[in-house]
Design a protein around this motif. Structure first.
Motif, PDB file in Angstrom:
ATOM      1  N   ILE A  34     -33.178  33.591  -4.201  1.00  0.00           N
ATOM      2  CA  ILE A  34     -31.879  32.936  -4.039  1.00  0.00           C
ATOM      3  C   ILE A  34     -32.035  31.418  -4.055  1.00  0.00           C
ATOM      4  O   ILE A  34     -31.251  30.709  -4.713  1.00  0.00           O
ATOM      5  N   ALA A  35     -33.051  30.919  -3.384  1.00  0.00           N
ATOM      6  CA  ALA A  35     -33.288  29.469  -3.392  1.00  0.00           C
ATOM      7  C   ALA A  35     -33.594  28.977  -4.797  1.00  0.00           C
ATOM      8  O   ALA A  35     -33.106  27.922  -5.230  1.00  0.00           O
ATOM      9  N   ASN A  36     -34.371  29.747  -5.536  1.00  0.00           N
ATOM     10  CA  ASN A  36     -34.721  29.362  -6.901  1.00  0.00           C
ATOM     11  C   ASN A  36     -33.497  29.380  -7.812  1.00  0.00           C
ATOM     12  O   ASN A  36     -33.324  28.491  -8.652  1.00  0.00           O
ATOM     13  N   ASN A  38     -30.465  28.829  -6.906  1.00  0.00           N
ATOM     14  CA  ASN A  38     -29.696  27.629  -6.554  1.00  0.00           C
ATOM     15  C   ASN A  38     -30.338  26.388  -7.148  1.00  0.00           C
ATOM     16  O   ASN A  38     -29.646  25.452  -7.546  1.00  0.00           O
ATOM     17  N   ASP A  39     -31.672  26.365  -7.202  1.00  0.00           N
ATOM     18  CA  ASP A  39     -32.364  25.235  -7.829  1.00  0.00           C
ATOM     19  C   ASP A  39     -32.071  25.165  -9.326  1.00  0.00           C
ATOM     20  O   ASP A  39     -31.997  24.081  -9.898  1.00  0.00           O
ATOM     21  N   ILE A  40     -31.920  26.317  -9.968  1.00  0.00           N
ATOM     22  CA  ILE A  40     -31.570  26.322 -11.390  1.00  0.00           C
ATOM     23  C   ILE A  40     -30.231  25.620 -11.590  1.00  0.00           C
ATOM     24  O   ILE A  40     -30.072  24.809 -12.500  1.00  0.00           O
ATOM     25  N   ARG A  41     -29.295  25.933 -10.733  1.00  0.00           N
ATOM     26  CA  ARG A  41     -27.979  25.309 -10.824  1.00  0.00           C
ATOM     27  C   ARG A  41     -28.063  23.800 -10.628  1.00  0.00           C
ATOM     28  O   ARG A  41     -27.312  23.039 -11.252  1.00  0.00           O
ATOM     29  N   ASP A  42     -28.991  23.334  -9.783  1.00  0.00           N
ATOM     30  CA  ASP A  42     -29.103  21.914  -9.448  1.00  0.00           C
ATOM     31  C   ASP A  42     -30.211  21.193 -10.210  1.00  0.00           C
ATOM     32  O   ASP A  42     -30.653  20.119  -9.783  1.00  0.00           O
ATOM     33  N   THR A  43     -30.656  21.754 -11.317  1.00  0.00           N
ATOM     34  CA  THR A  43     -31.808  21.204 -12.035  1.00  0.00           C
ATOM     35  C   THR A  43     -31.613  19.739 -12.419  1.00  0.00           C
ATOM     36  O   THR A  43     -32.498  18.906 -12.215  1.00  0.00           O
ATOM     37  N   GLN A  44     -30.469  19.422 -12.974  1.00  0.00           N
ATOM     38  CA  GLN A  44     -30.236  18.039 -13.435  1.00  0.00           C
ATOM     39  C   GLN A  44     -30.303  17.045 -12.276  1.00  0.00           C
ATOM     40  O   GLN A  44     -30.942  16.006 -12.382  1.00  0.00           O
ATOM     41  N   GLY A  45     -29.653  17.357 -11.181  1.00  0.00           N
ATOM     42  CA  GLY A  45     -29.680  16.468 -10.019  1.00  0.00           C
ATOM     43  C   GLY A  45     -31.072  16.347  -9.413  1.00  0.00           C
ATOM     44  O   GLY A  45     -31.484  15.265  -8.999  1.00  0.00           O
ATOM     45  N   ASP A  46     -31.805  17.477  -9.386  1.00  0.00           N
ATOM     46  CA  ASP A  46     -33.182  17.439  -8.865  1.00  0.00           C
ATOM     47  C   ASP A  46     -34.076  16.585  -9.756  1.00  0.00           C
ATOM     48  O   ASP A  46     -34.939  15.857  -9.270  1.00  0.00           O
ATOM     49  N   PHE A  64     -35.812  31.184 -14.186  1.00  0.00           N
ATOM     50  CA  PHE A  64     -34.937  32.355 -14.261  1.00  0.00           C
ATOM     51  C   PHE A  64     -35.764  33.639 -14.165  1.00  0.00           C
ATOM     52  O   PHE A  64     -35.449  34.541 -13.390  1.00  0.00           O
ATOM     53  N   PHE A  65     -36.842  33.714 -14.934  1.00  0.00           N
ATOM     54  CA  PHE A  65     -37.667  34.920 -14.911  1.00  0.00           C
ATOM     55  C   PHE A  65     -38.414  35.070 -13.590  1.00  0.00           C
ATOM     56  O   PHE A  65     -38.656  36.187 -13.126  1.00  0.00           O
ATOM     57  N   PHE A  66     -38.756  33.963 -12.941  1.00  0.00           N
ATOM     58  CA  PHE A  66     -39.352  34.012 -11.609  1.00  0.00           C
ATOM     59  C   PHE A  66     -38.363  34.646 -10.625  1.00  0.00           C
ATOM     60  O   PHE A  66     -38.730  35.520  -9.836  1.00  0.00           O
ATOM     61  N   SER A  67     -37.100  34.224 -10.683  1.00  0.00           N
ATOM     62  CA  SER A  67     -36.078  34.783  -9.794  1.00  0.00           C
ATOM     63  C   SER A  67     -35.867  36.259 -10.069  1.00  0.00           C
ATOM     64  O   SER A  67     -35.750  37.064  -9.142  1.00  0.00           O
TER      65      SER A  67
END
Length: 109
Positions: A34-36, A38-46, A64-67
């Motif tokens: 779930i954290a990963n 959410n990180d996908i969604r925030d990739t640009q900001g990160d 994505f494949f890790f999640s």
């Protein structure tokens, strides 16, 4: 995991068992997935902020494949434990999280 399993078990003196260790593994895998996602969604900001997340370091496709792998692993842990409620929770989490993320939908296209 530390606050929900390890500290209470240590304080109460409950002996370690396969279902308890399996529950810890299940919870850890689901949190990681779930954290990963959410990180996908925030990739640009990160990326702009310089936050080293899995999608920033390895790319969105790998993240994505890790999640997907961690959710499937959590589902297998729940099945081995014989907890079908957790299996169904994992399956619904997989469907909901994968198809509600716009970044994931872009990957699947």
């Amino acid at each position: 995991v530390i606050l929900t399993f390890i500290v209470p078990m240590t304080v109460s003196g409950v002996p370690w068992s396969f279902p308890i260790i399996g529950g810890m593994l299940y919870e850890s895998l689901m949190i990681a997935s779930i954290a990963n996602l959410n990180d996908i969604r925030d990739t640009q900001g990160d990326r702009i902020a310089g936050v080293p997340t899995i999608p920033v370091i390895f790319g969105v496709r790998t993240a994505f494949f890790f999640s997907l792998f961690t959710i499937l692993a959590a589902t297998m842990v729940a099945a081995i434990l014989g907890n079908w409620v957790l299996v169904m929770l994992s399956v619904t989490s997989t469907i909901g999280l994968l198809f509600n993320s716009s970044k994931v939908l872009e990957i699947l296209r």
